[in-house]
Design an enzyme around this catalytic site. Structure first.
Site, PDB file in Angstrom:
ATOM      1  CE  LYS A 261      69.488  -5.390   8.224  1.00 43.82           C
ATOM      2  NZ  LYS A 261      70.071  -4.824   6.971  1.00 43.82           N
ATOM      3  CD  GLU A 262      60.483  -3.680  12.056  1.00 44.46           C
ATOM      4  OE1 GLU A 262      59.670  -3.292  12.916  1.00 44.46           O
ATOM      5  OE2 GLU A 262      60.216  -3.730  10.838  1.00 44.46           O
ATOM      6  CG  LEU A 263      60.543  -8.693  14.440  1.00 46.91           C
ATOM      7  CD1 LEU A 263      59.571  -9.813  14.114  1.00 46.91           C
ATOM      8  CD2 LEU A 263      60.067  -7.897  15.658  1.00 46.91           C
TER       9      LEU A 263
END
Length: 310
Positions: A261-263
């Site tokens: 999700k962060e990426l």
């Protein structure tokens, strides 16, 4: 291009403007047909699946004639509440050939064996413009597999997220089919450094198949089941000198983790418990194109078998 020289577009230390993006677009040559390779194969499956267009890519500007690509998904014909649902995506990076053809081959050869046991939603080619150019990025020089975010600037990502949104959290598993190629080292990473105005950092390419688990939701038993199945088809990538793959530590044989999700990775969009990104190495002297496709199919089947066994 040699990896010790600056990319031929842009100025070292300066991020690209629209002018440099247009120079980059001018270098992208259509090398194959999405209509012939993908849409024709999907048409052959219409008697067995519900086929739908979930959007249309429109790419062009003052210097490039507009092109349009229908975005296609296939669903189980008899979608049944209470059955586990599985999302399969391919071609998020259009140049990763076995992801596209692995998804299609699974539908053609194996999906019937899971009818009435699993609900399937399959998107064989998320990035048709990139598929035709054999290119990682889209028309806007955006990497789709870093752009699955709210208000994404990548048309491919926004359309896929709209398709999946009504089923978010209802999927048991999501298998995203990818490749790691030698051009990641010779073309993509130099282009990325030039686009962003950053120094080029060389990388090594692992020889073999590996998986990327979600660091925020690791599922080691699921990943191990896929590695075991694919190992019967093609070889699994070993770790490097530092027991890593592309700079990321191995957490198990053939498995690394990214914070999906962060990426902004495709694997973050489904809300599934079991998520993986496959990575086949098509340039290996130990693997044929057919083996690469077979490895993708084996991974999908192993994922479905795992879900049905729990």
């Amino acid at each position: 291009m040699p990896t010790d020289r600056f990319y031929p577009i842009g100025t070292p230390g300066q991020a690209w403007s629209e002018a440099e993006r247009d120079q980059w677009r001018a270098r992208q040559v259509r090398q194959r047909s999405y209509a012939d390779d993908v849409l024709a194969a999907i048409d052959m499956l219409r008697s067995r699946f519900d086929v739908e267009s979930y959007g249309e890519l429109r790419y062009g500007n003052a210097h490039h004639v507009e092109e349009r690509f229908p975005l296609m998904a296939l669903r189980s014909r008899n979608w049944q509440r209470g059955l586990p649902s599985v999302l399969v995506t391919g071609g998020v990076h259009g140049y990763e050939t076995s992801g596209v053809h692995g998804a299609l081959r699974f539908l053609q050869a194996q999906a019937a064996g899971y009818a009435s046991r699993v609900n399937l939603l399959v998107v064989p080619c998320v990035s048709p413009w990139g598929y035709e150019r054999i290119q990682r990025w889209n028309f806007d020089a955006i990497d789709p597999n870093r752009a699955f975010r709210v208000d994404s600037a990548a048309q491919e990502c926004a359309a896929l997220m709209r398709l999946v949104a009504p089923l978010h959290g209802q999927f048991a598993a999501h298998i995203d089919l990818h490749e790691t190629t030698d051009t990641d080292k010779t073309e993509y990473r130099p282009a990325l450094a030039a686009r962003d105005g950053k120094p080029f950092e060389p990388c090594s390419i692992p020889d073999g198949f590996y998986l990327v688990d979600d660091a925020e939701n690791p599922q080691p038993a699921f990943q191990a089941a896929l590695i075991e199945a694919v190992g019967r088809v093609t070889h699994i990538a070993p770790g490097g000198e530092n027991n890593d793959i592309i700079g990321t530590p191995l957490v198990a044989p053939g498995v690394i983790e990214y914070a999906k999700k962060e990426l902004g990775l495709c694997g973050s969009i489904s809300g599934a418990r079991y998520v993986t990104t496959t990575e086949v190495y098509p340039d290996s002297p130990r693997a044929t194109p057919e083996q690469c496709i077979a490895a993708q199919v084996a991974a999908v089947c192993a994922a479905l078998d795992f879900v049905l066994a729990i």
